[in-house]
Design an enzyme around this catalytic site. Structure first.
Site, mmCIF file in Angstrom:
data_model
loop_
_atom_site.group_PDB
_atom_site.id
_atom_site.type_symbol
_atom_site.label_atom_id
_atom_site.label_comp_id
_atom_site.label_asym_id
_atom_site.label_seq_id
_atom_site.Cartn_x
_atom_site.Cartn_y
_atom_site.Cartn_z
ATOM 1 N N THR A 139 7.347 -5.631 5.422
ATOM 2 C CA THR A 139 7.438 -6.752 4.505
ATOM 3 C C THR A 139 8.807 -7.420 4.629
ATOM 4 O O THR A 139 8.936 -8.639 4.559
ATOM 5 C CB THR A 139 7.190 -6.282 3.068
ATOM 6 O OG1 THR A 139 5.870 -5.729 2.990
ATOM 7 C CG2 THR A 139 7.305 -7.422 2.087
ATOM 8 N N HIS A 192 14.855 6.039 -0.309
ATOM 9 C CA HIS A 192 14.718 4.622 0.029
ATOM 10 C C HIS A 192 14.020 4.561 1.373
ATOM 11 O O HIS A 192 14.484 5.154 2.347
ATOM 12 C CB HIS A 192 16.090 3.946 0.104
ATOM 13 C CG HIS A 192 16.007 2.472 0.343
ATOM 14 N ND1 HIS A 192 17.079 1.724 0.745
ATOM 15 C CD2 HIS A 192 14.967 1.607 0.235
ATOM 16 C CE1 HIS A 192 16.721 0.458 0.886
ATOM 17 N NE2 HIS A 192 15.439 0.367 0.580
ATOM 18 N N ASP A 193 12.903 3.851 1.439
ATOM 19 C CA ASP A 193 12.099 3.892 2.663
ATOM 20 C C ASP A 193 12.874 3.407 3.883
ATOM 21 O O ASP A 193 12.651 3.899 4.995
ATOM 22 C CB ASP A 193 10.785 3.123 2.492
ATOM 23 C CG ASP A 193 10.952 1.706 1.982
ATOM 24 O OD1 ASP A 193 12.091 1.214 1.866
ATOM 25 O OD2 ASP A 193 9.914 1.075 1.666
ATOM 26 N N THR A 194 13.816 2.484 3.699
ATOM 27 C CA THR A 194 14.631 2.059 4.844
ATOM 28 C C THR A 194 15.531 3.186 5.315
ATOM 29 O O THR A 194 15.731 3.370 6.519
ATOM 30 C CB THR A 194 15.469 0.822 4.484
ATOM 31 O OG1 THR A 194 14.607 -0.205 4.002
ATOM 32 C CG2 THR A 194 16.226 0.307 5.695
ATOM 33 N N GLY A 198 6.278 -1.256 10.980
ATOM 34 C CA GLY A 198 5.048 -1.943 11.364
ATOM 35 C C GLY A 198 5.237 -2.999 12.425
ATOM 36 O O GLY A 198 4.342 -3.227 13.256
ATOM 37 N N ARG A 230 0.654 5.532 1.127
ATOM 38 C CA ARG A 230 -0.144 6.466 1.941
ATOM 39 C C ARG A 230 0.505 7.833 1.879
ATOM 40 O O ARG A 230 1.699 7.958 1.574
ATOM 41 C CB ARG A 230 -0.258 5.988 3.386
ATOM 42 C CG ARG A 230 1.052 5.836 4.125
ATOM 43 C CD ARG A 230 1.532 4.415 4.109
ATOM 44 N NE ARG A 230 2.786 4.253 4.834
ATOM 45 C CZ ARG A 230 2.846 3.993 6.119
ATOM 46 N NH1 ARG A 230 1.744 3.905 6.831
ATOM 47 N NH2 ARG A 230 4.014 3.821 6.713
ATOM 48 N N SER A 262 0.845 -1.196 0.000
ATOM 49 C CA SER A 262 0.000 0.000 0.000
ATOM 50 C C SER A 262 0.874 1.238 0.000
ATOM 51 O O SER A 262 2.055 1.198 0.349
ATOM 52 C CB SER A 262 -0.938 0.020 1.222
ATOM 53 O OG SER A 262 -0.197 0.184 2.415
ATOM 54 N N ASN A 279 19.315 -8.016 4.840
ATOM 55 C CA ASN A 279 17.908 -8.161 4.476
ATOM 56 C C ASN A 279 17.394 -9.518 4.947
ATOM 57 O O ASN A 279 18.000 -10.551 4.644
ATOM 58 C CB ASN A 279 17.730 -8.066 2.955
ATOM 59 C CG ASN A 279 17.657 -6.642 2.473
ATOM 60 O OD1 ASN A 279 18.241 -5.753 3.053
ATOM 61 N ND2 ASN A 279 16.953 -6.427 1.383
#
Length: 499
Positions: free
Chosen positions: A269, A246-248, A416, A26, A24, A306
């Site tokens: 994820t 990069h979201d990380t 999360g 947001r 998703s 990872n």
């Protein structure tokens, strides 16, 4: 130098973070001031991959529509000082000479890169490639995607390559750029210099000229185009600020550490577990342990491994939900907490778990193949997954400390998974270290903080941003079980999975 900030009657400013995840997207809005960091969700939209003609794609046009809807919702909260975009790494769109997209970006879980790494290593051996780029082996790295596309009409027609957050930034602003932290994941950069690895790329036939000029977190990325403002219902000129796209990298910005002696696990994820360093670790031992050196803000290195992450549980839930009989996640976690611990374990890094599909069956197969009890209920499977993730977290943090010669005294879990109390406690027990959990919306908060700093609202170093997080965000602390039997059980479990 801070970006000029529009005048306001209030000392607080509102920033929009476009945060794109694998399932998703947001748009989040945060009010930021000297002692304020208040985040709220403006809009959430699905991110559903599409398989067409045998190839798995991202539906990037649907994502863009979600972004526009989100900006409309964000603008209804308050006038926006700035907008920033973060998302996942390695995937990209190709543009022709007119700036038109040449097909939807291919999903990193597509099979087109199978066997490509071996072909690359025949030209540039794996050890040499790691010594130059410091990037772990993953079959879907951008380098391997580009090698898989060699000879295609699409790549031949391409004039620009944009990583997904850069592609959306281009559509919003009309300006091309390549953000540094995301570029560092491509396996085409030297993390020691922060520049492209031209010699390696040349030997492999990769045209680095496809990448637009590099941008650093905090750099201006243009303004929303007039038609974007109109589509989003915004009336004021709105700058777009380059964040750690990069979201990380954004999530690591939002680790509320009070010292430098910490490890982090960015959960979602994937689980990304490691350390924040000032220089890359590119030893052969590091390569064999499959650690990666990705760039962060302020010249830092995200030295991490990872791990498959909560994808394992997400895919199980998707399978169980096909007939509508699965328990809720909350009920499932309560049942899993009551199930026997460390009874069945799997290697959370096993490539067998990478593709979508019947995850409960694959986990059962892995347990059966290793002579362990096969989970027979959703609760037992869930406990197997969470025990296995905690064990993978333990191994990653222990290995990172050894390889980087750096000790830590606390583990921060952000993302999360910070909401999953069972996973947090199991990680504390496995690591034998206290775990501080939160913030759950780390990527969005890191995105916001980089924007706020660029607009002159925060101190110049990342410690000031983290101090604001620690003062304003709800955090939970989990102490490890101080029982020798507990430590012995985790040590035995580690030997069982990776003897």
């Amino acid at each position: 130098m801070p970006i000029a900030t529009p005048k306001s009657r209030s000392s607080d400013h509102h920033f929009a973070a476009i945060d794109l995840g694998a399932s998703s997207g947001r748009v989040m809005v945060a009010k930021v001031g000297a002692e304020t960091l208040a985040l709220q969700e403006a809009h959430r939209f699905p991110n559903r991959p599409v398989r067409a003609a045998g190839t798995l794609h991202w539906d990037v046009l649907s994502l863009y529509a979600g972004v526009i809807d989100g900006l409309r919702a964000a603008g209804s909260v308050a006038p926006l000082t700035s907008v920033g975009i973060d998302g996942w790494a390695v995937d990209h769109g190709l543009l022709d000479a007119d700036g038109a997209l040449l097909g939807n970006p291919v999903h990193y879980r597509d099979t087109r890169t199978e066997g490509i790494a071996d072909k690359a290593w025949a030209t540039v051996p794996a050890a040499e490639l790691y010594a130059t780029t410091g990037i772990q082996y993953a079959p879907f790295n951008t380098l391997y995607q580009l090698l898989a596309a060699q000879g295609s009409a699409q790549l031949a027609a391409a004039k620009h390559l944009l990583l997904v957050p850069d592609l959306l930034t281009y559509w919003l602003t009309g300006e091309l750029g390549t953000e540094l932290t995301n570029a560092s994941t491509t396996q085409l950069m030297d993390p020691g210099t922060g520049s492209w690895a031209h010699e390696v790329a040349g030997r492999l036939g990769v045209d680095l000229g496809l990448f637009p000029a590099l941008r650093h977190p905090g750099d201006p990325a243009g303004h929303l185009l007039p038609h974007v403002l109109e589509d989003a219902g915004l009336t004021s000129p709105t700058p777009v600020t380059t964040v750690a796209s990069h979201d990380t990298a954004s999530a690591v910005v939002a680790v509320p550490a009070t010292t430098d002696d910490f490890a982090y696990i960015c959960t979602g994820t994937w689980s990304l577990a490691g350390l924040e360093l000032t220089a890359p670790v590119r030893t052969e031992q590091s390569r064999e342990a499959n650690f990666t050196n990705e760039l962060g803000i302020d010249g830092t290195i995200r030295y991490l491994r990872n791990i498959m992450g909560l994808w394992l549980l997400q895919e199980c839930l998707r399978t169980w939900n096909t007939d509508g009989s699965a328990p809720t996640l909350e009920a499932l976690l309560i049942e899993a907490a009551a199930a026997p611990g460390l009874r069945s374990l799997v290697d959370a890094a096993d490539p067998a778990f990478l593709a979508p599909g019947d995850m409960p069956h694959r986990i059962a197969q892995a347990c059966e193949a290793t002579g362990q009890p096969v989970p027979s209920t959703p609760a037992e499977t869930t406990r197997c997954i969470l025990d296995s993730l905690a064990l993978a977290h333990r191994r990653a943090i222990e290995d990172a400390q050894r390889l980087a010669d750096r000790a830590v005294d606390v583990v921060h879990i952000v993302g999360g998974g910070a909401r999953n109390a069972l996973l947090c406690q199991l990680t504390a027990d496995a690591c034998g270290l206290p775990v501080v959990a939160g913030p759950a919306e780390a990527a969005a908060l890191g995105n916001i903080l980089v924007q706020a700093r660029a607009h002159g609202l925060l101190g110049e170093d990342r410690h000031a941003m983290r101090a604001l997080l620690a003062r304003t965000q709800p955090l939970s602390r989990y102490e490890p079980t101080r029982d020798p039997a507990n430590r012995a059980a985790w040590q035995e479990a580690s030997r069982r999975v990776l003897p």
